[in-house]
Design a protein around this motif. Structure first.
Motif, PDB file in Angstrom:
ATOM      1  N   PRO A  91       0.760  -0.905   0.075  1.00 37.99           N
ATOM      2  CA  PRO A  91      -0.042  -0.224   0.049  1.00 37.99           C
ATOM      3  C   PRO A  91       0.851   1.190   0.019  1.00 37.99           C
ATOM      4  O   PRO A  91       2.228   1.355   0.390  1.00 37.99           O
ATOM      5  N   VAL A  92       0.352   2.397  -0.294  1.00 40.93           N
ATOM      6  CA  VAL A  92       0.970   3.727  -0.290  1.00 40.93           C
ATOM      7  C   VAL A  92       0.982   3.920   1.254  1.00 40.93           C
ATOM      8  O   VAL A  92      -0.092   3.866   1.972  1.00 40.93           O
ATOM      9  N   GLU A  93       1.951   4.932   1.562  1.00 41.83           N
ATOM     10  CA  GLU A  93       1.673   5.415   2.991  1.00 41.83           C
ATOM     11  C   GLU A  93       0.765   6.602   2.956  1.00 41.83           C
ATOM     12  O   GLU A  93       0.124   6.947   3.929  1.00 41.83           O
ATOM     13  N   THR A  94       0.640   7.517   1.813  1.00 39.95           N
ATOM     14  CA  THR A  94      -0.279   8.560   1.595  1.00 39.95           C
ATOM     15  C   THR A  94      -0.816   8.493  -0.006  1.00 39.95           C
ATOM     16  O   THR A  94      -0.156   8.633  -0.792  1.00 39.95           O
ATOM     17  N   PRO A  95      -2.113   8.125   0.123  1.00 46.17           N
ATOM     18  CA  PRO A  95      -2.784   8.346  -1.052  1.00 46.17           C
ATOM     19  C   PRO A  95      -2.533   9.547  -1.883  1.00 46.17           C
ATOM     20  O   PRO A  95      -2.433  10.500  -1.296  1.00 46.17           O
ATOM     21  N   VAL A  96      -2.057   9.366  -2.986  1.00 47.78           N
ATOM     22  CA  VAL A  96      -1.705  10.251  -3.969  1.00 47.78           C
ATOM     23  C   VAL A  96      -3.163  10.559  -4.961  1.00 47.78           C
ATOM     24  O   VAL A  96      -3.333   9.847  -5.750  1.00 47.78           O
ATOM     25  N   THR A  97      -3.820  12.008  -4.726  1.00 51.47           N
ATOM     26  CA  THR A  97      -5.212  12.005  -5.385  1.00 51.47           C
ATOM     27  C   THR A  97      -5.007  12.538  -6.764  1.00 51.47           C
ATOM     28  O   THR A  97      -3.694  12.985  -6.949  1.00 51.47           O
ATOM     29  N   LEU A  98      -5.944  12.541  -7.487  1.00 49.51           N
ATOM     30  CA  LEU A  98      -5.744  13.100  -9.007  1.00 49.51           C
ATOM     31  C   LEU A  98      -5.535  14.298  -8.794  1.00 49.51           C
ATOM     32  O   LEU A  98      -4.906  15.303  -9.639  1.00 49.51           O
ATOM     33  N   ASP A  99      -6.259  15.376  -7.811  1.00 50.10           N
ATOM     34  CA  ASP A  99      -5.890  16.815  -7.634  1.00 50.10           C
ATOM     35  C   ASP A  99      -4.340  16.865  -7.359  1.00 50.10           C
ATOM     36  O   ASP A  99      -3.761  17.854  -7.828  1.00 50.10           O
ATOM     37  N   ASP A 100      -3.896  15.770  -6.588  1.00 50.77           N
ATOM     38  CA  ASP A 100      -2.348  16.126  -6.157  1.00 50.77           C
ATOM     39  C   ASP A 100      -1.574  16.036  -7.569  1.00 50.77           C
ATOM     40  O   ASP A 100      -0.608  16.665  -7.557  1.00 50.77           O
ATOM     41  N   ILE A 101      -1.697  15.002  -8.269  1.00 50.09           N
ATOM     42  CA  ILE A 101      -1.154  14.595  -9.655  1.00 50.09           C
ATOM     43  C   ILE A 101      -1.253  15.746 -10.498  1.00 50.09           C
ATOM     44  O   ILE A 101      -0.335  16.233 -10.999  1.00 50.09           O
ATOM     45  N   ARG A 106       5.361  18.502 -12.895  1.00 49.82           N
ATOM     46  CA  ARG A 106       6.264  17.586 -13.513  1.00 49.82           C
ATOM     47  C   ARG A 106       5.163  16.390 -13.983  1.00 49.82           C
ATOM     48  O   ARG A 106       5.754  15.554 -14.989  1.00 49.82           O
ATOM     49  N   LEU A 107       4.177  16.314 -13.510  1.00 47.89           N
ATOM     50  CA  LEU A 107       3.279  15.174 -14.138  1.00 47.89           C
ATOM     51  C   LEU A 107       2.124  15.540 -15.046  1.00 47.89           C
ATOM     52  O   LEU A 107       1.132  14.966 -15.194  1.00 47.89           O
ATOM     53  N   SER A 108       2.200  16.904 -15.438  1.00 47.66           N
ATOM     54  CA  SER A 108       1.497  17.547 -16.524  1.00 47.66           C
ATOM     55  C   SER A 108       0.973  16.819 -17.880  1.00 47.66           C
ATOM     56  O   SER A 108      -0.017  16.766 -18.340  1.00 47.66           O
ATOM     57  N   GLU A 109       1.982  15.871 -18.107  1.00 47.22           N
ATOM     58  CA  GLU A 109       1.943  15.009 -19.281  1.00 47.22           C
ATOM     59  C   GLU A 109       1.392  13.632 -18.976  1.00 47.22           C
ATOM     60  O   GLU A 109       1.247  12.836 -20.138  1.00 47.22           O
ATOM     61  N   MET A 110       1.090  13.352 -17.852  1.00 48.40           N
ATOM     62  CA  MET A 110       0.981  11.956 -17.349  1.00 48.40           C
ATOM     63  C   MET A 110      -0.558  11.374 -18.096  1.00 48.40           C
ATOM     64  O   MET A 110      -1.358  12.364 -18.233  1.00 48.40           O
ATOM     65  N   VAL A 111      -0.756  10.467 -18.614  1.00 47.86           N
ATOM     66  CA  VAL A 111      -1.761  10.232 -19.206  1.00 47.86           C
ATOM     67  C   VAL A 111      -2.961  10.098 -18.471  1.00 47.86           C
ATOM     68  O   VAL A 111      -4.213  10.460 -18.815  1.00 47.86           O
ATOM     69  N   VAL A 113      -3.538  12.498 -16.196  1.00 48.68           N
ATOM     70  CA  VAL A 113      -4.015  13.741 -16.450  1.00 48.68           C
ATOM     71  C   VAL A 113      -4.814  14.159 -17.838  1.00 48.68           C
ATOM     72  O   VAL A 113      -5.738  14.949 -17.938  1.00 48.68           O
ATOM     73  N   LYS A 114      -4.049  13.572 -18.838  1.00 48.75           N
ATOM     74  CA  LYS A 114      -4.607  13.820 -20.252  1.00 48.75           C
ATOM     75  C   LYS A 114      -5.759  12.925 -20.542  1.00 48.75           C
ATOM     76  O   LYS A 114      -6.764  13.252 -21.618  1.00 48.75           O
ATOM     77  N   ASN A 115      -6.162  11.774 -20.175  1.00 45.27           N
ATOM     78  CA  ASN A 115      -6.923  10.845 -20.474  1.00 45.27           C
ATOM     79  C   ASN A 115      -7.357  10.012 -19.303  1.00 45.27           C
ATOM     80  O   ASN A 115      -7.000   8.879 -19.234  1.00 45.27           O
ATOM     81  N   VAL A 120      -6.453   1.481 -18.016  1.00 45.80           N
ATOM     82  CA  VAL A 120      -5.038   0.846 -18.011  1.00 45.80           C
ATOM     83  C   VAL A 120      -4.285   1.759 -18.992  1.00 45.80           C
ATOM     84  O   VAL A 120      -4.396   1.862 -20.051  1.00 45.80           O
ATOM     85  N   GLN A 121      -3.148   2.080 -18.157  1.00 44.02           N
ATOM     86  CA  GLN A 121      -2.165   3.337 -18.997  1.00 44.02           C
ATOM     87  C   GLN A 121      -0.776   3.414 -18.519  1.00 44.02           C
ATOM     88  O   GLN A 121      -0.721   2.830 -17.495  1.00 44.02           O
ATOM     89  N   PRO A 122      -0.014   3.564 -19.371  1.00 48.04           N
ATOM     90  CA  PRO A 122       1.417   3.706 -19.149  1.00 48.04           C
ATOM     91  C   PRO A 122       1.797   4.866 -18.025  1.00 48.04           C
ATOM     92  O   PRO A 122       1.055   5.659 -18.072  1.00 48.04           O
ATOM     93  N   VAL A 123       2.959   4.476 -17.389  1.00 51.68           N
ATOM     94  CA  VAL A 123       3.446   5.426 -16.412  1.00 51.68           C
ATOM     95  C   VAL A 123       4.879   5.288 -16.694  1.00 51.68           C
ATOM     96  O   VAL A 123       5.461   4.361 -16.985  1.00 51.68           O
ATOM     97  N   THR A 124       5.373   6.582 -17.033  1.00 49.59           N
ATOM     98  CA  THR A 124       6.887   6.688 -17.294  1.00 49.59           C
ATOM     99  C   THR A 124       7.739   6.555 -16.005  1.00 49.59           C
ATOM    100  O   THR A 124       7.240   6.750 -15.063  1.00 49.59           O
TER     101      THR A 124
END
Length: 139
Positions: A91-101, A106-111, A113-115, A120-124
């Motif tokens: 599990p993660v220690e702190t959930p990372v919300t879509l708003d956080d992302i 630096r995550l502005s191009e993350m799938v 965010v875009k879609n 199911v999607q790739p993560v760099t």
């Protein structure tokens, strides 16, 4: 190793459901989107992924590992649909919300965010490290 994100509605399949499957893991079945299916066809054993609760929570809540590569989806007789098997890793220690992302430049191009609808999607590599840092876990 490649990185991915698997989205699930917690009312349908939650992180706790995934954890309960233990090392045997579970099929990531029921995906009926060609792009998501094609991403699963690219996955290899040992790849890691974020487990993301969609709907109300909208957050990365855990890390999973691909334990079986693409194979026919057992929930349909339609040969077009395939899936992978995954198991919970941590599990993660702190959930990372879509708003956080979305707030992390630096995550502005993350799938995600875009879609955000793609299940199911790739993560760099870079996105993986950033989200792991935000989640309080080691990449």
């Amino acid at each position: 190793m490649a990185y991915w994100l698997f989205k699930s509605e917690p009312s349908t399949w939650s992180w706790d459901d995934q954890v309960a499957k233990g090392d045997a893991g579970e099929e990531w079945d029921g995906v009926r989107n060609y792009q998501a299916r094609n991403f699963m066809r690219e996955m290899k054993r040992g790849d890691r992924g974020f487990f993301y609760h969609s709907q109300s929570e909208k957050a990365v809540v855990g890390v999973v590992e691909v334990i079986a590569e693409a194979h026919p989806d057992s929930t349909t007789d339609d040969a077009r649909w395939e899936c992978v098997d995954i198991k919970a890793v941590t599990p993660v220690e702190t959930p990372v919300t879509l708003d956080d992302i979305k707030a992390e430049e630096r995550l502005s191009e993350m799938v995600l965010v875009k879609n955000s609808r793609l299940s199911v999607q790739p993560v760099t590599d870079a996105e993986w490290e950033i989200v792991c840092d935000m989640a309080g876990i080691s990449a």
